[in-house]
Scaffold this active site. Structure first.
Site, PDB file in Angstrom:
ATOM      1  N   GLY A  14      48.145  38.628  32.413  1.00  0.00           N
ATOM      2  CA  GLY A  14      47.498  38.515  31.105  1.00  0.00           C
ATOM      3  C   GLY A  14      46.064  38.038  31.138  1.00  0.00           C
ATOM      4  O   GLY A  14      45.566  37.480  30.158  1.00  0.00           O
ATOM      5  N   LEU A  97      54.652  54.401  26.888  1.00  0.00           N
ATOM      6  CA  LEU A  97      55.144  54.536  25.511  1.00  0.00           C
ATOM      7  C   LEU A  97      55.402  56.007  25.196  1.00  0.00           C
ATOM      8  O   LEU A  97      54.681  56.891  25.677  1.00  0.00           O
ATOM      9  CB  LEU A  97      54.116  53.931  24.549  1.00  0.00           C
ATOM     10  CG  LEU A  97      53.942  52.416  24.729  1.00  0.00           C
ATOM     11  CD1 LEU A  97      52.673  51.919  24.048  1.00  0.00           C
ATOM     12  CD2 LEU A  97      55.167  51.662  24.210  1.00  0.00           C
ATOM     13  N   ASN A 111      43.810  51.112  25.542  1.00  0.00           N
ATOM     14  CA  ASN A 111      44.284  50.627  26.839  1.00  0.00           C
ATOM     15  C   ASN A 111      43.090  50.387  27.733  1.00  0.00           C
ATOM     16  O   ASN A 111      42.021  50.971  27.516  1.00  0.00           O
ATOM     17  CB  ASN A 111      45.186  51.695  27.477  1.00  0.00           C
ATOM     18  CG  ASN A 111      45.741  51.266  28.832  1.00  0.00           C
ATOM     19  OD1 ASN A 111      46.157  50.116  29.003  1.00  0.00           O
ATOM     20  ND2 ASN A 111      45.744  52.169  29.798  1.00  0.00           N
ATOM     21  N   HIS A 113      42.205  50.754  31.775  1.00  0.00           N
ATOM     22  CA  HIS A 113      42.743  51.321  33.010  1.00  0.00           C
ATOM     23  C   HIS A 113      41.752  51.045  34.139  1.00  0.00           C
ATOM     24  O   HIS A 113      40.555  51.267  33.972  1.00  0.00           O
ATOM     25  CB  HIS A 113      42.954  52.833  32.841  1.00  0.00           C
ATOM     26  CG  HIS A 113      43.502  53.465  34.073  1.00  0.00           C
ATOM     27  ND1 HIS A 113      44.835  53.361  34.430  1.00  0.00           N
ATOM     28  CD2 HIS A 113      42.904  54.163  35.068  1.00  0.00           C
ATOM     29  CE1 HIS A 113      45.020  53.983  35.579  1.00  0.00           C
ATOM     30  NE2 HIS A 113      43.861  54.479  35.992  1.00  0.00           N
ATOM     31  N   SER A 140      38.070  51.580  32.632  1.00  0.00           N
ATOM     32  CA  SER A 140      37.813  52.374  31.432  1.00  0.00           C
ATOM     33  C   SER A 140      38.635  51.852  30.263  1.00  0.00           C
ATOM     34  O   SER A 140      39.847  51.629  30.405  1.00  0.00           O
ATOM     35  CB  SER A 140      38.239  53.838  31.659  1.00  0.00           C
ATOM     36  OG  SER A 140      37.607  54.388  32.802  1.00  0.00           O
ATOM     37  N   LEU A 148      49.565  60.394  29.750  1.00  0.00           N
ATOM     38  CA  LEU A 148      49.232  59.112  30.394  1.00  0.00           C
ATOM     39  C   LEU A 148      47.777  59.050  30.872  1.00  0.00           C
ATOM     40  O   LEU A 148      47.308  59.941  31.586  1.00  0.00           O
ATOM     41  CB  LEU A 148      50.178  58.891  31.578  1.00  0.00           C
ATOM     42  CG  LEU A 148      50.153  57.495  32.197  1.00  0.00           C
ATOM     43  CD1 LEU A 148      50.667  56.450  31.210  1.00  0.00           C
ATOM     44  CD2 LEU A 148      50.959  57.472  33.484  1.00  0.00           C
ATOM     45  N   ASP A 149      47.084  57.990  30.481  1.00  0.00           N
ATOM     46  CA  ASP A 149      45.707  57.712  30.924  1.00  0.00           C
ATOM     47  C   ASP A 149      44.752  58.869  30.648  1.00  0.00           C
ATOM     48  O   ASP A 149      43.777  59.076  31.394  1.00  0.00           O
ATOM     49  CB  ASP A 149      45.671  57.373  32.438  1.00  0.00           C
ATOM     50  CG  ASP A 149      46.493  56.143  32.774  1.00  0.00           C
ATOM     51  OD1 ASP A 149      46.624  55.259  31.910  1.00  0.00           O
ATOM     52  OD2 ASP A 149      47.018  56.075  33.896  1.00  0.00           O
ATOM     53  N   GLN A 175      38.306  43.425  37.755  1.00  0.00           N
ATOM     54  CA  GLN A 175      38.878  42.599  36.671  1.00  0.00           C
ATOM     55  C   GLN A 175      37.820  41.775  35.962  1.00  0.00           C
ATOM     56  O   GLN A 175      37.856  41.644  34.741  1.00  0.00           O
ATOM     57  CB  GLN A 175      39.973  41.689  37.234  1.00  0.00           C
ATOM     58  CG  GLN A 175      41.288  42.435  37.419  1.00  0.00           C
ATOM     59  CD  GLN A 175      42.465  41.723  36.783  1.00  0.00           C
ATOM     60  OE1 GLN A 175      42.584  40.518  36.894  1.00  0.00           O
ATOM     61  NE2 GLN A 175      43.338  42.468  36.142  1.00  0.00           N
ATOM     62  N   THR A 176      36.872  41.233  36.722  1.00  0.00           N
ATOM     63  CA  THR A 176      35.787  40.467  36.086  1.00  0.00           C
ATOM     64  C   THR A 176      35.060  41.358  35.070  1.00  0.00           C
ATOM     65  O   THR A 176      34.742  40.924  33.962  1.00  0.00           O
ATOM     66  CB  THR A 176      34.808  39.964  37.170  1.00  0.00           C
ATOM     67  OG1 THR A 176      35.550  39.135  38.052  1.00  0.00           O
ATOM     68  CG2 THR A 176      33.665  39.162  36.584  1.00  0.00           C
ATOM     69  N   GLU A 178      36.359  44.026  33.622  1.00  0.00           N
ATOM     70  CA  GLU A 178      37.302  44.344  32.527  1.00  0.00           C
ATOM     71  C   GLU A 178      37.245  43.276  31.439  1.00  0.00           C
ATOM     72  O   GLU A 178      37.305  43.583  30.246  1.00  0.00           O
ATOM     73  CB  GLU A 178      38.739  44.412  33.060  1.00  0.00           C
ATOM     74  CG  GLU A 178      39.030  45.619  33.920  1.00  0.00           C
ATOM     75  CD  GLU A 178      40.468  45.648  34.402  1.00  0.00           C
ATOM     76  OE1 GLU A 178      41.168  44.620  34.330  1.00  0.00           O
ATOM     77  OE2 GLU A 178      40.905  46.726  34.835  1.00  0.00           O
TER      78      GLU A 178
HETATM   79  C1  GRF Z   1      44.258  45.278  34.674  1.00  0.00           C
HETATM   80  O1  GRF Z   1      43.590  45.441  35.875  1.00  0.00           O
HETATM   81  C2  GRF Z   1      44.237  46.525  33.857  1.00  0.00           C
HETATM   82  O2  GRF Z   1      43.197  47.385  34.171  1.00  0.00           O
HETATM   83  C3  GRF Z   1      45.539  47.201  34.210  1.00  0.00           C
HETATM   84  O3  GRF Z   1      46.429  46.167  34.455  1.00  0.00           O
HETATM   85  C4  GRF Z   1      45.739  45.011  34.878  1.00  0.00           C
HETATM   86  C5  GRF Z   1      46.235  43.885  34.040  1.00  0.00           C
HETATM   87  O4  GRF Z   1      45.784  42.653  34.498  1.00  0.00           O
HETATM   88  N1  GRF Z   1      45.935  48.081  33.132  1.00  0.00           N
HETATM   89  P1  GRF Z   1      45.965  41.355  33.619  1.00  0.00           P
HETATM   90  O5  GRF Z   1      47.445  41.197  33.356  1.00  0.00           O
HETATM   91  O6  GRF Z   1      45.185  41.545  32.370  1.00  0.00           O
HETATM   92  O7  GRF Z   1      45.442  40.235  34.478  1.00  0.00           O
END
Ligand code: GRF
Length: 217
Positions: A14, A97, A111, A113, A140, A148-149, A175-176, A178
């Site tokens: 999360g 889903l 979403n 991804h 993205s 999907l995606d 992730q950083t 994201e």
């Molecule tokens: C993220 O890297 C996202 O791109 C992918 O799942 C991961 C979720 O990470 N869909 P977190 O649970 O938000 O740390």
């Protein structure tokens, strides 16, 4: 005026949900985080959201057997009905889903991804990018459509793959990024600047010919 309501769906750590929650709290994302929902009661993110005082719901008890798609979506719809979110953000939600569910919430469902879509749909994107020796990788934010995606992409984070990257260093950098682009794109939705129309993403009154791209290092 009340803020648009956002529900966030998670399955694991999360960290994106926490970035979204922080942006809601600081006012950077003009949304009310109405609920965080998980399909896995043991997801670390659900405890983290509850600790922040956010309304949470688990579709299954910790370590319970995997719900069927029909059970999952009927429980999910019941929870969504209690909070009537304007937008639903999938943030590491690991269940696919159904087309019927997606169609019911089309335009509200987004979403994130971990790839530069349309490249590398599906799982294990960091590993596949490294194996293919791609020069660039990223993440993205896209509208969810039944395939999907494959929904229209609004915003991407793009970064160069380094010669010494491994799966964990690359995924940490992605992730950083994201955590910055997801709240930003959700803000565009909340402000009414961004929408899905005729299977295209629109921003500021124009269809996007290509996603907006932000560069990260
Ligand atoms: C993220 O890297 C996202 O791109 C992918 O799942 C991961 C979720 O990470 N869909 P977190 O649970 O938000 O740390």
């Amino acid at each position: 005026m009340s803020l648009p309501k956002l529900a966030v769906l998670i399955s694991g750590r999360g960290s994106n949900m926490l970035a979204i929650a922080a942006a809601c709290r600081s006012g950077g994302l003009p949304c009310q985080l109405a609920a965080v929902v998980t399909d896995r009661g043991e997801a670390a993110g659900i405890a983290a959201a509850a600790a922040l005082g956010i309304k949470t719901a688990a579709l299954a008890a910790p370590d319970a057997p995997r719900l069927s798609s029909v059970e999952l979506e009927s429980k999910l719809e019941a929870i969504l009905a209690t909070c009537s979110p304007d937008f639903i953000a999938l943030a590491g939600f690991m269940r696919v889903l159904s087309a019927a569910f997606v169609e019911r919430h089309l335009g509200k469902l987004v979403n994130i991804h971990p790839s530069l879509l349309p490249a590398y749909r599906g799982l294990h994107t960091h590993r596949r990018v490294l194996e293919a020796r791609e020069p660039f990788h990223g993440a993205s934010v896209h509208f969810v459509v039944p395939q999907l995606d494959a929904g229209p992409v609004v915003l991407q984070a793009r970064l160069a793959v380094r010669a010494d990257d491994n799966e964990s260093s690359l995924s940490a950098r992605v992730q950083t990024a994201e955590h910055i682009i997801y709240p930003r794109a959700l803000g565009w939705l909340a402000e009414g600047r961004c929408s899905l129309r005729a299977n295209r993403a629109w921003l500021d009154g124009r269809p996007l010919a290509a996603p907006i791209v932000e560069a990260f290092s």
